[in-house]
Every structure is written in C-alpha cells, then in structure tokens.
Design a protein around this motif. Structure first.
Motif, PDB file in Angstrom:
ATOM      1  N   GLN A  78      -7.984   2.969   8.863  1.00 23.98           N
ATOM      2  CA  GLN A  78      -7.057   3.478   9.873  1.00 23.98           C
ATOM      3  C   GLN A  78      -5.807   4.085   9.248  1.00 23.98           C
ATOM      4  O   GLN A  78      -5.251   5.060   9.761  1.00 23.98           O
ATOM      5  CB  GLN A  78      -6.683   2.352  10.829  1.00 23.98           C
ATOM      6  CG  GLN A  78      -5.881   2.800  12.047  1.00 23.98           C
ATOM      7  CD  GLN A  78      -5.563   1.625  12.949  1.00 23.98           C
ATOM      8  OE1 GLN A  78      -5.089   0.585  12.494  1.00 23.98           O
ATOM      9  NE2 GLN A  78      -5.850   1.756  14.238  1.00 23.98           N
ATOM     10  N   LYS A  79      -5.360   3.526   8.137  1.00 26.74           N
ATOM     11  CA  LYS A  79      -4.123   3.973   7.506  1.00 26.74           C
ATOM     12  C   LYS A  79      -4.332   5.062   6.447  1.00 26.74           C
ATOM     13  O   LYS A  79      -3.358   5.577   5.891  1.00 26.74           O
ATOM     14  CB  LYS A  79      -3.401   2.784   6.873  1.00 26.74           C
ATOM     15  CG  LYS A  79      -2.875   1.772   7.886  1.00 26.74           C
ATOM     16  CD  LYS A  79      -2.153   0.633   7.189  1.00 26.74           C
ATOM     17  CE  LYS A  79      -1.589  -0.361   8.194  1.00 26.74           C
ATOM     18  NZ  LYS A  79      -0.901  -1.502   7.509  1.00 26.74           N
ATOM     19  N   ALA A  80      -5.569   5.420   6.167  1.00 30.34           N
ATOM     20  CA  ALA A  80      -5.853   6.409   5.131  1.00 30.34           C
ATOM     21  C   ALA A  80      -5.404   7.803   5.556  1.00 30.34           C
ATOM     22  O   ALA A  80      -5.475   8.166   6.729  1.00 30.34           O
ATOM     23  CB  ALA A  80      -7.346   6.420   4.824  1.00 30.34           C
ATOM     24  N   GLU A  81      -4.930   8.594   4.592  1.00 34.27           N
ATOM     25  CA  GLU A  81      -4.537   9.977   4.871  1.00 34.27           C
ATOM     26  C   GLU A  81      -5.748  10.805   5.282  1.00 34.27           C
ATOM     27  O   GLU A  81      -5.640  11.731   6.086  1.00 34.27           O
ATOM     28  CB  GLU A  81      -3.875  10.586   3.632  1.00 34.27           C
ATOM     29  CG  GLU A  81      -2.500  10.026   3.325  1.00 34.27           C
ATOM     30  CD  GLU A  81      -1.813  10.808   2.227  1.00 34.27           C
ATOM     31  OE1 GLU A  81      -0.821  11.507   2.522  1.00 34.27           O
ATOM     32  OE2 GLU A  81      -2.255  10.717   1.074  1.00 34.27           O
ATOM     33  N   GLN A 106      -8.772  11.130  12.370  1.00 30.68           N
ATOM     34  CA  GLN A 106      -8.321  11.468  11.026  1.00 30.68           C
ATOM     35  C   GLN A 106      -9.178  12.603  10.469  1.00 30.68           C
ATOM     36  O   GLN A 106     -10.234  12.925  11.017  1.00 30.68           O
ATOM     37  CB  GLN A 106      -8.427  10.239  10.109  1.00 30.68           C
ATOM     38  CG  GLN A 106      -7.493   9.114  10.521  1.00 30.68           C
ATOM     39  CD  GLN A 106      -7.893   7.796   9.899  1.00 30.68           C
ATOM     40  OE1 GLN A 106      -8.664   7.046  10.485  1.00 30.68           O
ATOM     41  NE2 GLN A 106      -7.377   7.521   8.715  1.00 30.68           N
ATOM     42  N   GLU A 112       0.811  -1.202   0.000  1.00 30.22           N
ATOM     43  CA  GLU A 112       0.000   0.000   0.000  1.00 30.22           C
ATOM     44  C   GLU A 112       0.855   1.267   0.000  1.00 30.22           C
ATOM     45  O   GLU A 112       1.637   1.495   0.914  1.00 30.22           O
ATOM     46  CB  GLU A 112      -0.915   0.029   1.237  1.00 30.22           C
ATOM     47  CG  GLU A 112      -1.877  -1.140   1.345  1.00 30.22           C
ATOM     48  CD  GLU A 112      -3.051  -1.026   0.390  1.00 30.22           C
ATOM     49  OE1 GLU A 112      -3.027  -0.147  -0.483  1.00 30.22           O
ATOM     50  OE2 GLU A 112      -3.987  -1.818   0.524  1.00 30.22           O
ATOM     51  N   HIS A 128     -11.155  -2.107   8.713  1.00 31.32           N
ATOM     52  CA  HIS A 128     -10.541  -1.296   9.767  1.00 31.32           C
ATOM     53  C   HIS A 128      -9.130  -0.837   9.402  1.00 31.32           C
ATOM     54  O   HIS A 128      -8.789   0.342   9.511  1.00 31.32           O
ATOM     55  CB  HIS A 128     -10.506  -2.080  11.076  1.00 31.32           C
ATOM     56  CG  HIS A 128      -9.676  -1.424  12.144  1.00 31.32           C
ATOM     57  ND1 HIS A 128     -10.057  -0.251  12.764  1.00 31.32           N
ATOM     58  CD2 HIS A 128      -8.460  -1.764  12.675  1.00 31.32           C
ATOM     59  CE1 HIS A 128      -9.128   0.102  13.633  1.00 31.32           C
ATOM     60  NE2 HIS A 128      -8.162  -0.794  13.607  1.00 31.32           N
ATOM     61  N   GLU A 129      -8.287  -1.760   8.978  1.00 32.15           N
ATOM     62  CA  GLU A 129      -6.893  -1.404   8.678  1.00 32.15           C
ATOM     63  C   GLU A 129      -6.813  -0.418   7.524  1.00 32.15           C
ATOM     64  O   GLU A 129      -6.013   0.527   7.560  1.00 32.15           O
ATOM     65  CB  GLU A 129      -6.093  -2.668   8.349  1.00 32.15           C
ATOM     66  CG  GLU A 129      -4.595  -2.400   8.231  1.00 32.15           C
ATOM     67  CD  GLU A 129      -3.791  -3.677   8.046  1.00 32.15           C
ATOM     68  OE1 GLU A 129      -2.572  -3.566   7.832  1.00 32.15           O
ATOM     69  OE2 GLU A 129      -4.384  -4.776   8.124  1.00 32.15           O
ATOM     70  N   ILE A 130      -7.637  -0.621   6.506  1.00 37.49           N
ATOM     71  CA  ILE A 130      -7.660   0.284   5.354  1.00 37.49           C
ATOM     72  C   ILE A 130      -8.048   1.693   5.788  1.00 37.49           C
ATOM     73  O   ILE A 130      -7.399   2.678   5.420  1.00 37.49           O
ATOM     74  CB  ILE A 130      -8.657  -0.223   4.290  1.00 37.49           C
ATOM     75  CG1 ILE A 130      -8.207  -1.568   3.712  1.00 37.49           C
ATOM     76  CG2 ILE A 130      -8.829   0.805   3.162  1.00 37.49           C
ATOM     77  CD1 ILE A 130      -6.930  -1.520   2.920  1.00 37.49           C
ATOM     78  N   TYR A 180     -13.074   6.761  13.660  1.00 37.14           N
ATOM     79  CA  TYR A 180     -11.933   7.299  12.900  1.00 37.14           C
ATOM     80  C   TYR A 180     -11.907   8.826  12.893  1.00 37.14           C
ATOM     81  O   TYR A 180     -11.336   9.434  11.997  1.00 37.14           O
ATOM     82  CB  TYR A 180     -11.984   6.768  11.455  1.00 37.14           C
ATOM     83  CG  TYR A 180     -12.003   5.256  11.394  1.00 37.14           C
ATOM     84  CD1 TYR A 180     -10.839   4.520  11.597  1.00 37.14           C
ATOM     85  CD2 TYR A 180     -13.191   4.569  11.175  1.00 37.14           C
ATOM     86  CE1 TYR A 180     -10.864   3.130  11.575  1.00 37.14           C
ATOM     87  CE2 TYR A 180     -13.224   3.177  11.154  1.00 37.14           C
ATOM     88  CZ  TYR A 180     -12.055   2.480  11.358  1.00 37.14           C
ATOM     89  OH  TYR A 180     -12.073   1.099  11.345  1.00 37.14           O
ATOM     90  N   PRO A 204       0.803   5.550   0.073  1.00 37.44           N
ATOM     91  CA  PRO A 204      -0.111   6.490   0.739  1.00 37.44           C
ATOM     92  C   PRO A 204      -1.381   6.682  -0.087  1.00 37.44           C
ATOM     93  O   PRO A 204      -1.315   6.801  -1.315  1.00 37.44           O
ATOM     94  CB  PRO A 204       0.717   7.778   0.814  1.00 37.44           C
ATOM     95  CG  PRO A 204       2.133   7.302   0.833  1.00 37.44           C
ATOM     96  CD  PRO A 204       2.168   6.110  -0.067  1.00 37.44           C
ATOM     97  N   TYR A 205      -2.518   6.731   0.578  1.00 35.53           N
ATOM     98  CA  TYR A 205      -3.782   6.800  -0.128  1.00 35.53           C
ATOM     99  C   TYR A 205      -4.831   7.482   0.730  1.00 35.53           C
ATOM    100  O   TYR A 205      -4.657   7.678   1.937  1.00 35.53           O
ATOM    101  CB  TYR A 205      -4.275   5.386  -0.487  1.00 35.53           C
ATOM    102  CG  TYR A 205      -4.508   4.512   0.727  1.00 35.53           C
ATOM    103  CD1 TYR A 205      -5.739   4.505   1.396  1.00 35.53           C
ATOM    104  CD2 TYR A 205      -3.487   3.708   1.251  1.00 35.53           C
ATOM    105  CE1 TYR A 205      -5.944   3.730   2.524  1.00 35.53           C
ATOM    106  CE2 TYR A 205      -3.690   2.927   2.386  1.00 35.53           C
ATOM    107  CZ  TYR A 205      -4.921   2.940   3.015  1.00 35.53           C
ATOM    108  OH  TYR A 205      -5.115   2.178   4.148  1.00 35.53           O
TER     109      TYR A 205
END
Length: 361
Positions: A186-189, A212, A56, A182-184, A209, A58-59
């Motif tokens: 959580q890691k989103a910009e 963010q 992945e 969840h992981e997708i 979330y 950054p997205y």
C-alpha cells in the motif's frame, strides 16, 4: 546490514511486539546479544524507537522471480540431441530479481518480494542481495525447499536457444502470505509484477492495489497468459513479440503490425505499452504518443538480462516524470549496456550509462 540483523528484521516484520528473550530463543543466541543487534539496527536507522517499528524510506516493490541462473555459451552452432562444447556461467537471476537489482544500481530504494529456499542457492541469493543493498526481507523464506533455478543455453549469437525453469517453489506463494504484506504494498511508490508469480497472486495484487502504478513484465510466452485478467489495471505492460502475440491472440507478421497489438491492449485498459522486438528495437505506445526506438549496434555477450534492464530503465525514468518515449529510450540504453556483459545485470550499470547516454538516442 549483517546476516544476523537481516534475520532479526524478518522476525520483527512478522511480530513487532516480540520480546528480546523470545528473539534469543528463536535465533539460539544470548539475550544480551539480541540487545546488541537491536541497538545496531537503531543506530543504522532500520528501527525507530520502542516496539521495534521498522523505519521505511520511500521505496518501490518488485513482486517476482528470484533464481540462480546457469547459462551455457557456445561459439559454434548448437547440435540438438548431442553434447555441445562450451562454457558455463552461474549468476543471480529471475526476472523480478534482475529488475530489482538494476533499480538498486540506478539508485532506487527497492524491495523484492519473492520465494527463496534454504539451500546453497538460497544462501547465495540472500548474500548477494545484502552485498548490493537489495531489501528481500519481505520475501517468503521456506525451510527444506530448493530455491528455483533457471537453465539457459545460448546459441553462437549469444541469444537464448533453450531455457528450462525449475520453479515449483512458487506454487507455495499463497494469498494468505501476500495479505500479510498489505501495508508494504500500500505504501510503495509503485509495484512491479512478473508472471513468475501464480495467477491468483497477480489477480489479487492488481485488484487491491490498482490505484498505484502497476508495471508488469510478461516474462515468457509460457507464462504470459497469467496476466490476461489484469491487463485493464496495468499502468505499463512490457512484452516481447511472442508474449504480445500470446496475450492478444494476434500475429506480428511485419513491423507495421505492432501498433495494432498495442491498440488491442489499450482498448482493454492498459495505459502504456512497450513491445520489445529483439534486434529491431522496441515500440512504445499510449493514448498520446507512439513510436519505435532503434537499437544501438553493439557486441552482444549475453542477451539473457536485456529485457529486465529495459524494464528497470523505463521504471526509473517514469518515476522521474519523464515521457513514455524518454522512459523507453532510457530503457533501451540500459538494455544495450547489459547486452555487453556476461552477467544478467551489469555490475557497473550506472558508470556505463554515463558514457552510453552521450551517444545512444
């Protein structure tokens, strides 16, 4: 990425420890063919090493509607309860999908989480996403279900006179499904929401979330109230005049009433507010600045995707640490470009912006 590679990635997201033989059985192909596809995915950078771990970059994530739009145009005033002469245009639509495509065309790595059926319209959406580089692999794909369709009738000024949405498929978007993402998320910009999503989904995402940046497009007056309980979590709220009135319970009788509505949202907790006002432009507001942006005089061909382009432009500039005024101004420029094309998203958005930005302030 080929269609078969997309299918494999969807399966691997659900079960990264699946064997090649199990993949072959699911897809109805030979195990050796699976090996070739996995090798290609590794070479292209979609997988990283054993265990089929998906790589992945950054997205950002857009969680919203994806439709096929049928839009009717006429050159003369519409006559209600009668057949009107005109032309029809079929294109890819949905507020979330439109925002996501605009972001891709602006150069951002974007994931769209939506609901797609397995009919001809669903195939069109998947094929188009693949062509433009929009990642839809985390969407909910349903068997024996029709993909949502939106019908819009435009008046002689190319503004929407009437719209009808067939979107029952979104009722199957469950909390259990979103928990798997969840992981997708959580890691989103940042996370972009639209109110085509069920209220329970909006509530859950905002509650879990809100650390963010959460952007929300209210979509339509009939759906705006789905966002009522999550306003305090929003980084950016984008509404039009009608949606702002419904969400606040206040009325915009004149332009000077708009700041009052923005203050209502700020008191609840919304950090940044953008209220689009049609041919009067847009109003932007936060705790530091507020103001109006006047629209450019252009020849409107289709007003259907202008608000989505505005939202995408605002997000794009915000992620580059621009001010709210700069972000809203760029959003207005994106909307102006989009208004001059018959599709919901201008296929040459970036190229057109290069010339528009020289004259549109």
């Amino acid at each position: 990425m080929t269609k078969r590679e997309q299918e494999i990635l969807i399966i691997l997201k659900e079960n990264p420890l699946i064997t090649q033989q199990e993949l072959a059985n699911i897809l109805g192909i030979k195990r050796s063919s699976v090996g070739v596809h996995l090798s290609n995915l590794l070479k292209k950078g979609y997988l990283k090493g054993k265990g089929y771990i998906i790589n992945e970059a950054p997205y950002l994530v857009v969680l919203g509607g994806a439709n096929v739009d049928i839009v009717g145009f006429t050159d003369v005033p519409l006559v209600m309860k009668d057949s009107n002469q005109g032309t029809l245009k079929i294109s890819m639509g949905g507020v979330g999908r439109n925002i996501a495509e605009n972001l891709v065309r602006l150069g951002l790595n974007t994931k769209l989480i939506s609901v797609i059926g397995d009919d001809a319209n669903g195939y069109q959406l998947k094929s188009h996403s693949q062509q433009i580089g929009l990642d839809i692999l985390d969407s909910l794909f349903l068997k024996n279900q029709p993909t949502s369709v939106h019908l819009a009738i435009m008046d002689e000024h190319n503004d929407m006179a009437l719209g009808l949405s067939a979107m029952d498929i979104y009722n199957q978007f469950s909390l259990a499904f979103i928990k798997k993402k969840h992981e997708i998320l959580q890691k989103a910009e940042c996370i972009v929401l639209d109110t085509n999503m069920p209220k329970a989904i909006l509530d859950a995402v905002a509650a879990n979330y809100h650390s963010q940046k959460l952007f929300l497009d209210a979509v339509a007056g009939s759906k705006a109230l789905r966002a009522k309980n999550i306003l305090q979590f929003l980084y950016v709220l984008k509404v039009n005049r009608l949606e702002a009135e419904i969400l606040s319970g206040l009325t915009i009788k004149k332009t000077t009433d708009v700041p009052k509505l923005a203050n209502y949202f700020h008191k609840i907790g919304v950090k940044n507010v953008c209220i689009t006002l049609g041919n009067e432009g847009a109003f932007y507001s936060n705790s530091k600045i507020n103001g109006y942006i006047k629209p450019q005089k252009i020849s409107v061909i289709n007003a259907n995707g202008a608000g989505d382009a505005f939202m995408a432009g605002l997000i794009f500039y915000d992620l580059q640490n621009k001010s709210l005024k700069e972000s809203a101004s760029f959003g207005m420029t994106c909307a102006a470009v989009t208004l001059e094309h018959e599709d919901n998203v201008h296929p040459e958005l970036q190229q057109k912006l290069n010339t528009q930005l020289k004259t549109f302030k």
